[in-house]
Design a protein around this motif. Structure first.
Motif, PDB file in Angstrom:
ATOM      1  N   ALA A 231      -1.281  14.131  12.242  1.00  0.00           N
ATOM      2  CA  ALA A 231      -0.114  14.183  11.363  1.00  0.00           C
ATOM      3  C   ALA A 231      -0.584  14.472   9.940  1.00  0.00           C
ATOM      4  O   ALA A 231      -1.643  14.003   9.508  1.00  0.00           O
ATOM      5  N   GLU A 232       0.194  15.220   9.202  1.00  0.00           N
ATOM      6  CA  GLU A 232      -0.224  15.638   7.868  1.00  0.00           C
ATOM      7  C   GLU A 232      -0.157  14.472   6.887  1.00  0.00           C
ATOM      8  O   GLU A 232       0.833  13.737   6.820  1.00  0.00           O
ATOM      9  N   VAL A 233      -1.239  14.311   6.134  1.00  0.00           N
ATOM     10  CA  VAL A 233      -1.294  13.276   5.106  1.00  0.00           C
ATOM     11  C   VAL A 233      -1.756  13.921   3.801  1.00  0.00           C
ATOM     12  O   VAL A 233      -2.345  14.996   3.789  1.00  0.00           O
ATOM     13  N   ASP A 234      -1.457  13.237   2.708  1.00  0.00           N
ATOM     14  CA  ASP A 234      -1.887  13.686   1.388  1.00  0.00           C
ATOM     15  C   ASP A 234      -2.548  12.497   0.715  1.00  0.00           C
ATOM     16  O   ASP A 234      -1.880  11.619   0.180  1.00  0.00           O
ATOM     17  N   GLY A 235      -3.878  12.439   0.791  1.00  0.00           N
ATOM     18  CA  GLY A 235      -4.594  11.265   0.304  1.00  0.00           C
ATOM     19  C   GLY A 235      -4.281  10.074   1.186  1.00  0.00           C
ATOM     20  O   GLY A 235      -4.512  10.108   2.390  1.00  0.00           O
ATOM     21  N   ASN A 236      -3.734   9.013   0.592  1.00  0.00           N
ATOM     22  CA  ASN A 236      -3.337   7.828   1.354  1.00  0.00           C
ATOM     23  C   ASN A 236      -1.851   7.843   1.702  1.00  0.00           C
ATOM     24  O   ASN A 236      -1.320   6.830   2.160  1.00  0.00           O
ATOM     25  N   ARG A 237      -1.185   8.969   1.496  1.00  0.00           N
ATOM     26  CA  ARG A 237       0.263   9.061   1.720  1.00  0.00           C
ATOM     27  C   ARG A 237       0.552   9.904   2.953  1.00  0.00           C
ATOM     28  O   ARG A 237       0.025  11.003   3.101  1.00  0.00           O
ATOM     29  N   ILE A 238       1.385   9.373   3.849  1.00  0.00           N
ATOM     30  CA  ILE A 238       1.809  10.125   5.028  1.00  0.00           C
ATOM     31  C   ILE A 238       3.005  10.995   4.651  1.00  0.00           C
ATOM     32  O   ILE A 238       3.973  10.504   4.055  1.00  0.00           O
ATOM     33  N   CYS A 257       3.363   3.331   2.834  1.00  0.00           N
ATOM     34  CA  CYS A 257       2.449   4.361   3.354  1.00  0.00           C
ATOM     35  C   CYS A 257       2.956   5.777   3.110  1.00  0.00           C
ATOM     36  O   CYS A 257       2.212   6.741   3.287  1.00  0.00           O
ATOM     37  N   THR A 258       4.223   5.927   2.693  1.00  0.00           N
ATOM     38  CA  THR A 258       4.742   7.261   2.387  1.00  0.00           C
ATOM     39  C   THR A 258       4.669   7.565   0.897  1.00  0.00           C
ATOM     40  O   THR A 258       5.100   8.633   0.458  1.00  0.00           O
ATOM     41  N   GLY A 259       4.129   6.630   0.121  1.00  0.00           N
ATOM     42  CA  GLY A 259       3.982   6.842  -1.310  1.00  0.00           C
ATOM     43  C   GLY A 259       5.235   6.491  -2.083  1.00  0.00           C
ATOM     44  O   GLY A 259       6.183   5.902  -1.552  1.00  0.00           O
ATOM     45  N   GLY A 260       5.253   6.878  -3.367  1.00  0.00           N
ATOM     46  CA  GLY A 260       6.416   6.606  -4.201  1.00  0.00           C
ATOM     47  C   GLY A 260       6.469   5.172  -4.702  1.00  0.00           C
ATOM     48  O   GLY A 260       5.438   4.510  -4.874  1.00  0.00           O
ATOM     49  N   LEU A 261       7.678   4.687  -4.927  1.00  0.00           N
ATOM     50  CA  LEU A 261       7.913   3.362  -5.493  1.00  0.00           C
ATOM     51  C   LEU A 261       7.471   2.275  -4.507  1.00  0.00           C
ATOM     52  O   LEU A 261       8.007   2.168  -3.411  1.00  0.00           O
ATOM     53  N   LEU A 262       6.508   1.467  -4.892  1.00  0.00           N
ATOM     54  CA  LEU A 262       5.999   0.410  -4.010  1.00  0.00           C
ATOM     55  C   LEU A 262       6.820  -0.854  -4.211  1.00  0.00           C
ATOM     56  O   LEU A 262       6.363  -1.843  -4.784  1.00  0.00           O
ATOM     57  N   GLN A 263       8.065  -0.788  -3.738  1.00  0.00           N
ATOM     58  CA  GLN A 263       9.007  -1.891  -3.915  1.00  0.00           C
ATOM     59  C   GLN A 263       9.685  -2.224  -2.589  1.00  0.00           C
ATOM     60  O   GLN A 263       9.826  -1.367  -1.707  1.00  0.00           O
ATOM     61  N   VAL A 264      10.145  -3.479  -2.458  1.00  0.00           N
ATOM     62  CA  VAL A 264      10.801  -3.921  -1.235  1.00  0.00           C
ATOM     63  C   VAL A 264      12.037  -3.080  -0.949  1.00  0.00           C
ATOM     64  O   VAL A 264      12.293  -2.686   0.200  1.00  0.00           O
ATOM     65  N   ALA A 265      12.818  -2.784  -1.988  1.00  0.00           N
ATOM     66  CA  ALA A 265      14.065  -2.039  -1.795  1.00  0.00           C
ATOM     67  C   ALA A 265      13.797  -0.678  -1.160  1.00  0.00           C
ATOM     68  O   ALA A 265      14.512  -0.246  -0.246  1.00  0.00           O
ATOM     69  N   LYS A 266      12.771   0.000  -1.613  1.00  0.00           N
ATOM     70  CA  LYS A 266      12.428   1.315  -1.071  1.00  0.00           C
ATOM     71  C   LYS A 266      11.941   1.185   0.369  1.00  0.00           C
ATOM     72  O   LYS A 266      12.295   1.973   1.246  1.00  0.00           O
ATOM     73  N   ALA A 267      11.133   0.156   0.640  1.00  0.00           N
ATOM     74  CA  ALA A 267      10.613  -0.054   1.991  1.00  0.00           C
ATOM     75  C   ALA A 267      11.739  -0.357   2.976  1.00  0.00           C
ATOM     76  O   ALA A 267      11.754   0.159   4.104  1.00  0.00           O
ATOM     77  N   VAL A 268      12.692  -1.194   2.569  1.00  0.00           N
ATOM     78  CA  VAL A 268      13.818  -1.548   3.440  1.00  0.00           C
ATOM     79  C   VAL A 268      14.662  -0.316   3.749  1.00  0.00           C
ATOM     80  O   VAL A 268      15.071  -0.091   4.894  1.00  0.00           O
TER      81      VAL A 268
END
Length: 285
Positions: A231-238, A257-268
């Protein structure tokens, strides 16, 4: 009944489980135990909580809610991801075949900077022993790591290659390795080679001649598992599309793991979308 296996029990994984289970799909969450959320002392900016809540309590409530919907939680460590007839997550507790897999183990906060490692990826630096062992038959290779994940890669290599050296990079061993494996406890200064890997340089100036280095640091996080299937990744980001699907059908990713804002709201949110889209795809299939 189709089934979904989710790797990770943080907010992204549990949110995905909630939506997949509500969609009528058999759902299993594989967890190593508490993650980054558990270590957060107070969450003060999360919707619905006028007063701060501890990360551990928020995590507990999320997991209890998923269990109430029938989601099965299995405590084990994922060490591999394969695709033969179907996706299969390899763990210390055995194999878990799945119609869809959602990667949600968070992001690695610390990765050692070893000169030559990134530049030689695909030219002697590999992230999947099961995938690439064949190309190193009869050759001397190394595994970079010191735990169960590294042991899994060592066991895949031993029947094929000439020799396996374990590079712990200064970390203590947390698994028992076969006696035929040479253990180098020194720090790794550099991966050597121009066009392809030719060896490694250890602290103190010692060099070891090698044809390949298989990276298996710490535990197999989402990015490492994604790499195993290409699967394609960019550094540590899927990399994912608008449906949270990776470049491989049936494999999704959500959360840090998809990058961006490392916040609970984004993960949920991403977990909810991944669970919904994976379930929808299985119903169509």
């Amino acid at each position: 009944m189709p089934n979904i296996v989710i790797i990770g029990s943080g907010p992204a994984g549990v949110s995905a489980a909630l939506y997949a289970a509500r969609a009528g799909v058999e759902t299993t969450v594989l967890t190593k135990g508490s993650g980054a959320l558990d270590r957060a002392e107070l969450i003060q900016n999360y919707y619905g909580f006028a007063e701060p809540i501890s990360g551990a309590e928020l995590e507990r409530r999320g997991i209890e809610g998923a269990k109430a919907l029938g989601v099965q939680f299995v405590t084990t460590e994922a060490v591999g991801l394969t695709y033969m007839d179907q996706l299969t997550v390899e763990t210390l507790a055995g194999d878990f075949p799945a119609d869809a897999v959602i990667l949600a183990t968070g992001a690695s906060r610390a990765a050692p900077h070893i000169p030559g490692l990134a530049g030689l990826e695909g030219h002697g630096v590999s992230y999947c022993a099961t995938c690439d062992a064949f190309f190193y038959r009869g050759k001397d290779v190394a595994v970079l790591g010191s735990g169960e994940y590294a042991l899994h890669e060592v066991q895949a290599l031993l029947p094929v290659v000439k020799s396996v050296t374990l590079l712990t990079n200064g970390s203590p061993l947390t698994a028992s390795f076969p006696p035929e494996v040479t253990v180098c406890p020194e720090k790794v200064n550099a991966i050597l080679g121009e066009e392809r890997v030719s060896g490694v340089e250890l602290s103190g100036g010692k060099t070891v001649a090698l044809s390949g280095v298989f990276v298996a640091l710490g535990v197999a996080g989402s990015t490492a598992l994604a790499r195993k299937l290409g699967a394609e990744v960019d550094g540590n980001r899927i990399l994912v599309d608008e449906h949270m699907q990776t470049t491989l059908p049936g494999l999704y990713a959500a959360g840090d793991c998809t990058g961006g804002l490392l916040q609970v709201a984004k993960a949920v949110y991403e977990g909810a979308l991944a669970g919904t889209e994976a379930a929808k795809a299985l119903r169509k299939g």
